[in-house]
Design a protein around this motif. Structure first.
Motif, PDB file in Angstrom:
ATOM      1  N   GLY A 143       0.832  -1.180   0.000  1.00 11.11           N
ATOM      2  CA  GLY A 143       0.000   0.000   0.000  1.00 11.11           C
ATOM      3  C   GLY A 143       0.876   1.243   0.000  1.00 11.11           C
ATOM      4  N   TYR A 144       0.367   2.311   0.569  1.00 14.48           N
ATOM      5  CA  TYR A 144       1.129   3.564   0.589  1.00 14.48           C
ATOM      6  C   TYR A 144       0.827   4.308   1.890  1.00 14.48           C
ATOM      7  CZ  TYR A 144      -3.373   5.490  -0.924  1.00 14.48           C
ATOM      8  OH  TYR A 144      -4.698   5.825  -1.011  1.00 14.48           O
ATOM      9  N   THR A 145       1.690   5.244   2.208  1.00 12.30           N
ATOM     10  CA  THR A 145       1.568   6.004   3.447  1.00 12.30           C
ATOM     11  C   THR A 145       1.284   7.469   3.134  1.00 12.30           C
ATOM     12  OG1 THR A 145       3.125   4.530   4.560  1.00 12.30           O
ATOM     13  CG2 THR A 145       2.736   6.647   5.587  1.00 12.30           C
ATOM     14  N   ALA A 146       0.418   8.076   3.929  1.00  9.82           N
ATOM     15  CA  ALA A 146       0.097   9.496   3.770  1.00  9.82           C
ATOM     16  C   ALA A 146      -0.166  10.102   5.148  1.00  9.82           C
ATOM     17  CB  ALA A 146      -1.119   9.681   2.873  1.00  9.82           C
ATOM     18  N   THR A 147       0.109  11.378   5.264  1.00  8.88           N
ATOM     19  CA  THR A 147      -0.113  12.100   6.519  1.00  8.88           C
ATOM     20  C   THR A 147      -1.277  13.077   6.339  1.00  8.88           C
ATOM     21  OG1 THR A 147       2.223  11.938   7.129  1.00  8.88           O
ATOM     22  CG2 THR A 147       0.913  13.615   8.242  1.00  8.88           C
ATOM     23  N   LEU A 148      -2.244  12.984   7.241  1.00  6.73           N
ATOM     24  CA  LEU A 148      -3.411  13.865   7.195  1.00  6.73           C
ATOM     25  C   LEU A 148      -3.436  14.769   8.420  1.00  6.73           C
ATOM     26  CD1 LEU A 148      -6.259  11.421   6.041  1.00  6.73           C
ATOM     27  CD2 LEU A 148      -4.701  12.784   4.638  1.00  6.73           C
ATOM     28  N   TYR A 165     -13.799   4.656  11.786  1.00  5.01           N
ATOM     29  CA  TYR A 165     -13.968   4.770  10.337  1.00  5.01           C
ATOM     30  C   TYR A 165     -12.737   4.238   9.602  1.00  5.01           C
ATOM     31  CZ  TYR A 165     -13.779   6.750   5.696  1.00  5.01           C
ATOM     32  OH  TYR A 165     -13.628   6.882   4.347  1.00  5.01           O
ATOM     33  N   LEU A 166     -11.562   4.640  10.056  1.00  6.18           N
ATOM     34  CA  LEU A 166     -10.332   4.193   9.392  1.00  6.18           C
ATOM     35  C   LEU A 166     -10.187   2.675   9.476  1.00  6.18           C
ATOM     36  CD1 LEU A 166      -7.886   6.978  10.650  1.00  6.18           C
ATOM     37  CD2 LEU A 166      -8.899   6.782   8.379  1.00  6.18           C
ATOM     38  N   GLY A 167     -10.520   2.114  10.640  1.00 10.74           N
ATOM     39  CA  GLY A 167     -10.411   0.669  10.807  1.00 10.74           C
ATOM     40  C   GLY A 167     -11.359  -0.090   9.892  1.00 10.74           C
ATOM     41  N   GLN A 168     -12.551   0.433   9.677  1.00  9.03           N
ATOM     42  CA  GLN A 168     -13.513  -0.217   8.794  1.00  9.03           C
ATOM     43  C   GLN A 168     -13.022  -0.287   7.360  1.00  9.03           C
ATOM     44  OE1 GLN A 168     -17.123   1.994   9.344  1.00  9.03           O
ATOM     45  NE2 GLN A 168     -17.401   1.293  11.462  1.00  9.03           N
ATOM     46  N   HIS A 169     -12.151   0.640   6.972  1.00  7.54           N
ATOM     47  CA  HIS A 169     -11.626   0.680   5.609  1.00  7.54           C
ATOM     48  C   HIS A 169     -10.176   0.177   5.537  1.00  7.54           C
ATOM     49  CE1 HIS A 169     -15.153   3.286   5.372  1.00  7.54           C
ATOM     50  NE2 HIS A 169     -15.151   3.070   4.071  1.00  7.54           N
ATOM     51  N   CYS A 170      -9.754  -0.548   6.583  1.00  9.92           N
ATOM     52  CA  CYS A 170      -8.423  -1.185   6.627  1.00  9.92           C
ATOM     53  C   CYS A 170      -7.281  -0.173   6.527  1.00  9.92           C
ATOM     54  CB  CYS A 170      -8.291  -2.233   5.523  1.00  9.92           C
ATOM     55  SG  CYS A 170      -9.501  -3.560   5.639  1.00  9.92           S
ATOM     56  N   VAL A 171      -7.545   1.049   6.981  1.00  3.56           N
ATOM     57  CA  VAL A 171      -6.494   2.068   7.036  1.00  3.56           C
ATOM     58  C   VAL A 171      -5.901   2.038   8.437  1.00  3.56           C
ATOM     59  CG1 VAL A 171      -5.939   4.512   6.817  1.00  3.56           C
ATOM     60  CG2 VAL A 171      -7.690   3.491   5.341  1.00  3.56           C
ATOM     61  N   SER A 172      -4.607   1.766   8.552  1.00  3.61           N
ATOM     62  CA  SER A 172      -3.973   1.638   9.863  1.00  3.61           C
ATOM     63  C   SER A 172      -3.260   2.931  10.244  1.00  3.61           C
ATOM     64  CB  SER A 172      -2.975   0.479   9.871  1.00  3.61           C
ATOM     65  OG  SER A 172      -1.974   0.667   8.888  1.00  3.61           O
ATOM     66  N   ILE A 173      -3.311   3.248  11.524  1.00  2.00           N
ATOM     67  CA  ILE A 173      -2.658   4.452  12.053  1.00  2.00           C
ATOM     68  C   ILE A 173      -1.241   4.085  12.473  1.00  2.00           C
ATOM     69  CG2 ILE A 173      -2.723   6.238  13.831  1.00  2.00           C
ATOM     70  CD1 ILE A 173      -5.747   5.862  13.964  1.00  2.00           C
ATOM     71  N   LEU A 189      -5.833  19.906  16.860  1.00  2.00           N
ATOM     72  CA  LEU A 189      -5.180  19.618  15.592  1.00  2.00           C
ATOM     73  C   LEU A 189      -4.573  18.219  15.713  1.00  2.00           C
ATOM     74  CD1 LEU A 189      -4.268  20.521  12.770  1.00  2.00           C
ATOM     75  CD2 LEU A 189      -2.181  21.415  13.833  1.00  2.00           C
ATOM     76  N   VAL A 190      -5.062  17.312  14.901  1.00  2.00           N
ATOM     77  CA  VAL A 190      -4.624  15.916  14.956  1.00  2.00           C
ATOM     78  C   VAL A 190      -3.818  15.597  13.697  1.00  2.00           C
ATOM     79  CG1 VAL A 190      -5.342  13.506  15.143  1.00  2.00           C
ATOM     80  CG2 VAL A 190      -6.678  15.302  16.278  1.00  2.00           C
ATOM     81  N   THR A 191      -2.592  15.150  13.892  1.00  2.00           N
ATOM     82  CA  THR A 191      -1.745  14.743  12.781  1.00  2.00           C
ATOM     83  C   THR A 191      -1.689  13.216  12.751  1.00  2.00           C
ATOM     84  OG1 THR A 191      -0.389  16.733  13.070  1.00  2.00           O
ATOM     85  CG2 THR A 191       0.531  14.958  11.717  1.00  2.00           C
ATOM     86  N   LEU A 192      -2.139  12.639  11.661  1.00  2.00           N
ATOM     87  CA  LEU A 192      -2.197  11.187  11.533  1.00  2.00           C
ATOM     88  C   LEU A 192      -1.282  10.724  10.407  1.00  2.00           C
ATOM     89  CD1 LEU A 192      -6.052  10.540  11.759  1.00  2.00           C
ATOM     90  CD2 LEU A 192      -4.365  10.103  13.544  1.00  2.00           C
ATOM     91  N   MET A 193      -0.380   9.823  10.708  1.00  2.00           N
ATOM     92  CA  MET A 193       0.365   9.142   9.656  1.00  2.00           C
ATOM     93  C   MET A 193      -0.341   7.811   9.415  1.00  2.00           C
ATOM     94  SD  MET A 193       4.368   7.950   9.391  1.00  2.00           S
ATOM     95  CE  MET A 193       4.950   9.589   9.001  1.00  2.00           C
TER      96      MET A 193
END
Length: 221
Positions: A143-148, A165-173, A189-193
């Protein structure tokens, strides 16, 4: 008491088994490779032999513990393993190599104590772990990594809704950082990788995060 011939045999076996694991690490251009693993295995083996022979030489004269000297290998090897661990941002590298150094010290101790079959079987399992399981791990983590960057209302359960929501779409923190977004403490302000599977579009995730109650803004860094 272990004879001189038996000592040479055990040290030679430790050399071979440590070299097998070390060669695998060397072939992958890891920080600790062939020489490091061989030396750790040889040293552990020799310390185990010394522990046994010293115990037999003073048997009946003291309450010496034959495992005391060898036990220091298990804790002491952690300092060497720590030198292979590197941190780059939220990514930690070298943990597997550090673990292989720790395991190879155990293999050396087993050989030194005369448990050849246990050491050989462990070496085979280590190779299986480092080769076959690593391919499975890579296929799982494709997959790929992105920071939001998320601006959210500071209220109970807000982070939980985003995580669900992220877990339901298999997006891991992979990493998270939270700080106050204003002086009054009403927003955060939440920074998520995040790590996204190939099939998940980051723009769709951003749009759906914006639809969550309490999320004021989302942008990709």
């Amino acid at each position: 008491m272990i004879s001189d011939l038996d000592i040479c045999i055990r040290v030679a076996v430790a050399f071979v088994l440590g070299g097998i694991i070390g060669y695998e690490r060397q072939s992958r251009n890891k920080w600790a490779g062939l020489r490091t693993h061989v030396l750790v295995c040889l040293g552990s083996c020799l310390i185990m032999i010394l522990s046994i022979n010293i115990y037999y030489s003073v048997q009946g004269q003291t309450n010496a513990d034959p495992a005391r000297l060898a036990a220091q290998v298990v804790s002491g090897i952690g300092f060497l393993g720590a030198g292979t661990i590197m941190k780059e941002g939220a990514t930690v590298k070298g943990l597997t190599t550090a673990a292989s150094i720790w395991v190879v010290s155990g293999v050396g101790l087993a050989v030194g104590a005369g448990y050849f079959w246990g050491a050989l079987f462990t070496t085979c399992l280590v190779l299986l772990t480092l080769t076959t399981l690593s391919r499975l791990e890579k296929s799982y983590s494709q997959g790929y990594t992105a920071t939001l960057l998320l601006s959210i209302v500071d209220k109970p359960g807000q982070i939980g809704k985003i995580g669900s929501y992220l877990g339901q779409h298999c997006v891991s923190i992979r990493d998270i950082r939270i700080e106050e977004h204003d002086d009054h403490g009403h927003s955060l302000l939440v920074t998520l990788m995040l790590h996204f599977p190939d099939r998940v579009n980051v723009n769709e995730v951003i749009a759906n995060l914006m639809a969550i109650d309490g999320v004021m803004a989302v942008k990709r860094e």
